[in-house]
Design a protein around this motif. Sequence first.
Motif, PDB file in Angstrom:
ATOM      1  N   THR A   1       0.861  -1.182   0.000  1.00  0.00           N
ATOM      2  CA  THR A   1       0.000   0.000   0.000  1.00  0.00           C
ATOM      3  C   THR A   1       0.893   1.226   0.000  1.00  0.00           C
ATOM      4  O   THR A   1       1.822   1.308   0.804  1.00  0.00           O
ATOM      5  CB  THR A   1      -0.906   0.020   1.245  1.00  0.00           C
ATOM      6  N   LEU A   2       0.638   2.161  -0.895  1.00  0.00           N
ATOM      7  CA  LEU A   2       1.412   3.392  -0.926  1.00  0.00           C
ATOM      8  C   LEU A   2       0.679   4.444  -0.109  1.00  0.00           C
ATOM      9  O   LEU A   2      -0.436   4.855  -0.442  1.00  0.00           O
ATOM     10  CB  LEU A   2       1.616   3.879  -2.359  1.00  0.00           C
ATOM     11  N   LEU A   3       1.317   4.858   0.977  1.00  0.00           N
ATOM     12  CA  LEU A   3       0.738   5.862   1.848  1.00  0.00           C
ATOM     13  C   LEU A   3       0.737   7.232   1.175  1.00  0.00           C
ATOM     14  O   LEU A   3       1.392   7.448   0.163  1.00  0.00           O
ATOM     15  CB  LEU A   3       1.533   5.934   3.147  1.00  0.00           C
ATOM     16  N   GLY A   4       0.014   8.155   1.808  1.00  0.00           N
ATOM     17  CA  GLY A   4       0.001   9.513   1.297  1.00  0.00           C
ATOM     18  C   GLY A   4       1.385  10.112   1.190  1.00  0.00           C
ATOM     19  O   GLY A   4       1.650  10.941   0.309  1.00  0.00           O
ATOM     20  N   ALA A   5       2.310   9.698   2.069  1.00  0.00           N
ATOM     21  CA  ALA A   5       3.677  10.203   2.008  1.00  0.00           C
ATOM     22  C   ALA A   5       4.344   9.828   0.692  1.00  0.00           C
ATOM     23  O   ALA A   5       5.049  10.646   0.090  1.00  0.00           O
ATOM     24  CB  ALA A   5       4.484   9.653   3.186  1.00  0.00           C
ATOM     25  N   ALA A   6       4.151   8.584   0.228  1.00  0.00           N
ATOM     26  CA  ALA A   6       4.722   8.157  -1.054  1.00  0.00           C
ATOM     27  C   ALA A   6       3.991   8.812  -2.212  1.00  0.00           C
ATOM     28  O   ALA A   6       4.602   9.279  -3.180  1.00  0.00           O
ATOM     29  CB  ALA A   6       4.639   6.637  -1.171  1.00  0.00           C
TER      30      ALA A   6
ATOM     31  N   ASP B   1      -3.480  14.780   1.355  1.00  0.00           N
ATOM     32  CA  ASP B   1      -2.511  13.691   1.282  1.00  0.00           C
ATOM     33  C   ASP B   1      -2.904  12.471   2.113  1.00  0.00           C
ATOM     34  O   ASP B   1      -2.129  11.514   2.209  1.00  0.00           O
ATOM     35  CB  ASP B   1      -1.132  14.184   1.740  1.00  0.00           C
ATOM     36  N   LEU B   2      -4.089  12.486   2.693  1.00  0.00           N
ATOM     37  CA  LEU B   2      -4.573  11.321   3.451  1.00  0.00           C
ATOM     38  C   LEU B   2      -5.273  10.366   2.485  1.00  0.00           C
ATOM     39  O   LEU B   2      -6.449  10.029   2.627  1.00  0.00           O
ATOM     40  CB  LEU B   2      -5.496  11.764   4.577  1.00  0.00           C
ATOM     41  N   VAL B   3      -4.523   9.954   1.488  1.00  0.00           N
ATOM     42  CA  VAL B   3      -5.056   9.153   0.385  1.00  0.00           C
ATOM     43  C   VAL B   3      -4.124   7.978   0.144  1.00  0.00           C
ATOM     44  O   VAL B   3      -2.902   8.156   0.036  1.00  0.00           O
ATOM     45  CB  VAL B   3      -5.174   9.992  -0.906  1.00  0.00           C
ATOM     46  N   LEU B   4      -4.675   6.788   0.067  1.00  0.00           N
ATOM     47  CA  LEU B   4      -3.907   5.599  -0.269  1.00  0.00           C
ATOM     48  C   LEU B   4      -3.874   5.412  -1.779  1.00  0.00           C
ATOM     49  O   LEU B   4      -4.891   5.567  -2.463  1.00  0.00           O
ATOM     50  CB  LEU B   4      -4.536   4.356   0.362  1.00  0.00           C
ATOM     51  N   LEU B   5      -2.699   5.084  -2.296  1.00  0.00           N
ATOM     52  CA  LEU B   5      -2.541   4.696  -3.694  1.00  0.00           C
ATOM     53  C   LEU B   5      -2.328   3.190  -3.702  1.00  0.00           C
ATOM     54  O   LEU B   5      -1.500   2.677  -2.938  1.00  0.00           O
ATOM     55  CB  LEU B   5      -1.350   5.434  -4.302  1.00  0.00           C
ATOM     56  N   LEU B   6      -3.067   2.462  -4.548  1.00  0.00           N
ATOM     57  CA  LEU B   6      -3.206   1.018  -4.370  1.00  0.00           C
ATOM     58  C   LEU B   6      -2.781   0.215  -5.603  1.00  0.00           C
ATOM     59  O   LEU B   6      -3.596  -0.433  -6.262  1.00  0.00           O
ATOM     60  CB  LEU B   6      -4.665   0.684  -4.009  1.00  0.00           C
ATOM     61  N   PRO B   7      -1.488   0.231  -5.938  1.00  0.00           N
ATOM     62  CA  PRO B   7      -1.000  -0.680  -6.979  1.00  0.00           C
ATOM     63  C   PRO B   7      -0.326  -1.905  -6.357  1.00  0.00           C
ATOM     64  O   PRO B   7       0.137  -1.860  -5.229  1.00  0.00           O
ATOM     65  CB  PRO B   7       0.056   0.171  -7.688  1.00  0.00           C
TER      66      PRO B   7
ATOM     67  N   ALA C   1      -6.510  12.385  13.239  1.00  0.00           N
ATOM     68  CA  ALA C   1      -5.253  12.237  13.977  1.00  0.00           C
ATOM     69  C   ALA C   1      -4.614  10.880  13.680  1.00  0.00           C
ATOM     70  O   ALA C   1      -3.400  10.784  13.459  1.00  0.00           O
ATOM     71  CB  ALA C   1      -5.504  12.395  15.474  1.00  0.00           C
ATOM     72  N   ARG C   2      -5.420   9.831  13.690  1.00  0.00           N
ATOM     73  CA  ARG C   2      -4.887   8.496  13.383  1.00  0.00           C
ATOM     74  C   ARG C   2      -4.377   8.424  11.946  1.00  0.00           C
ATOM     75  O   ARG C   2      -3.352   7.791  11.668  1.00  0.00           O
ATOM     76  CB  ARG C   2      -5.959   7.432  13.606  1.00  0.00           C
ATOM     77  N   LEU C   3      -5.091   9.065  11.017  1.00  0.00           N
ATOM     78  CA  LEU C   3      -4.656   9.039   9.621  1.00  0.00           C
ATOM     79  C   LEU C   3      -3.371   9.822   9.414  1.00  0.00           C
ATOM     80  O   LEU C   3      -2.536   9.460   8.583  1.00  0.00           O
ATOM     81  CB  LEU C   3      -5.765   9.597   8.722  1.00  0.00           C
ATOM     82  N   ARG C   4      -3.191  10.893  10.165  1.00  0.00           N
ATOM     83  CA  ARG C   4      -1.948  11.651  10.042  1.00  0.00           C
ATOM     84  C   ARG C   4      -0.747  10.813  10.493  1.00  0.00           C
ATOM     85  O   ARG C   4       0.347  10.936   9.942  1.00  0.00           O
ATOM     86  CB  ARG C   4      -2.033  12.939  10.864  1.00  0.00           C
TER      87      ARG C   4
END
Length: 473
Positions: free
Chosen positions: A62-67, A108-114, A414-417
């Motif tokens: 799972t690619l986190l918002g940071a990636a 940026d609290l979004v998952l990228l899912l490849p 807060a948890r998502l951050r």
Amino acid sequence: MTDFAVVGGGVAGLATGLLLARRGHAVTLFEQDARAPSGDLDADFFDWPRPRTVPQAVQPHTLLGAARSVLIAELPDVYEDLLRRGAGEYRELSVYEEPPEPVPGDEDLVLLLPRRILLETVLYDALRAEPGAVLRYGEPVTGLVFDGVDASGVPRVAGVRTDAGACPADVVVDSAGRRGGTAAWLAEAGGRPPVVERHPTGLVYYCRWYRLPEGEAPGQPVVASGSFGGCAVFPADNRVFGVALFLHAGDPTRAALMDPDVFEAAAETFLPGAKRQARHAAPLSGVLPLAGLENRWTSLVDEEGPVVAGLLNVGDSFTHTNPTMAQGISLALWSARRLAHQCASLDPSTAEFTAAYHAWALDALRPWFDVQVETDEAVGRRYADRAPVPSAGFARERAAMTACAVTDPVVGRARLRVRHLQTLPAQAYGDEEVQQHLTRWLAANPSWEPRAEGPTREEWEKAVGTGRRETAG
């Protein structure tokens, strides 16, 4: 312009090479595997045997918002290509019927899912198209070329060796992963060794892949953690998703999970696995294990300073983290970006560059590495002891945060951050507003007590068919 040799053609190496090439540097990438991504995602993902060199290649990612934010800012064509080729996105705040008022960072609290193979393919295609890049697949690096010592007295790297001979370079980037040969190569030159810190997790993963019928979407990632193990569902690209079970490495029932029928029965004992089964997805693989999991920090700087000049590390060669929190690719992309940007102000072949890069990593990477270590130690102990979630203290508060976040978007944010590597746990959970919301929630739910998700041990042993064997042993 600097001439870079990049060792390793995984995500970290490809991303580093691409970021450097697009800043005008010459890049030669060496990859020991003769096979490169072909563009046929399923063939590459399921039929490419990589168990020894890249065992995580077929595990869920799972690619986190940071990636994702690094890709959008630095490699927007790569990001768009991922979406075009089938990667999904999941906006985590969308789970709330009434999302909170937007604040900076929410985007940026979004998952990228490849799947990992899709990310590798897109990065590979982009790097191969760069005029300043040369990709040498099937040519493993067997050692480093040294050119004396630098002004501080440490070995100075001047290229790599392969079976074809010496390949000069101004700087070598080690992205070969935790099994690379850097320590041995430095020892050959009489240099001090890297500083390696290891934290075994005691965990083992088993996963299986599925594809949904035409027209259905995999949905959102779901995780359930019990007193002795857990289950997670990981959506990916092109209607594909993975189901993972994780246990303590010493659990006597774990070997039975290699049987697909046993795996299916075991997954159904957890709610995420049961819901997945109800969607009638077609299995695409057998059961794929991943063991020997540890968190490892490998520094090219010791108490005396840099141990080498002209050699840098990124990805798992630098900070290898257990996939529990999905940090790995994000930390690798942060490192690749920093390395490429820092070249604009410092000569990357110097020990000064190595020291500055290391200082940045201690500030930017190390806190998240420590969070991963602490999390895994707590999970590992609980799974080993088959212990319930404590009903008091720190663990209870974190469990309450999780329960409260289901309906409270302030606590949820807060948890998502934390999840997306925006804010460290102490700061996110210690926020005054977050604490107020948690206090109100606990007052409104006086009978709430933390509980483990998933089956009882008896239910689990019945599902995997090992209860009598374990009891008898």
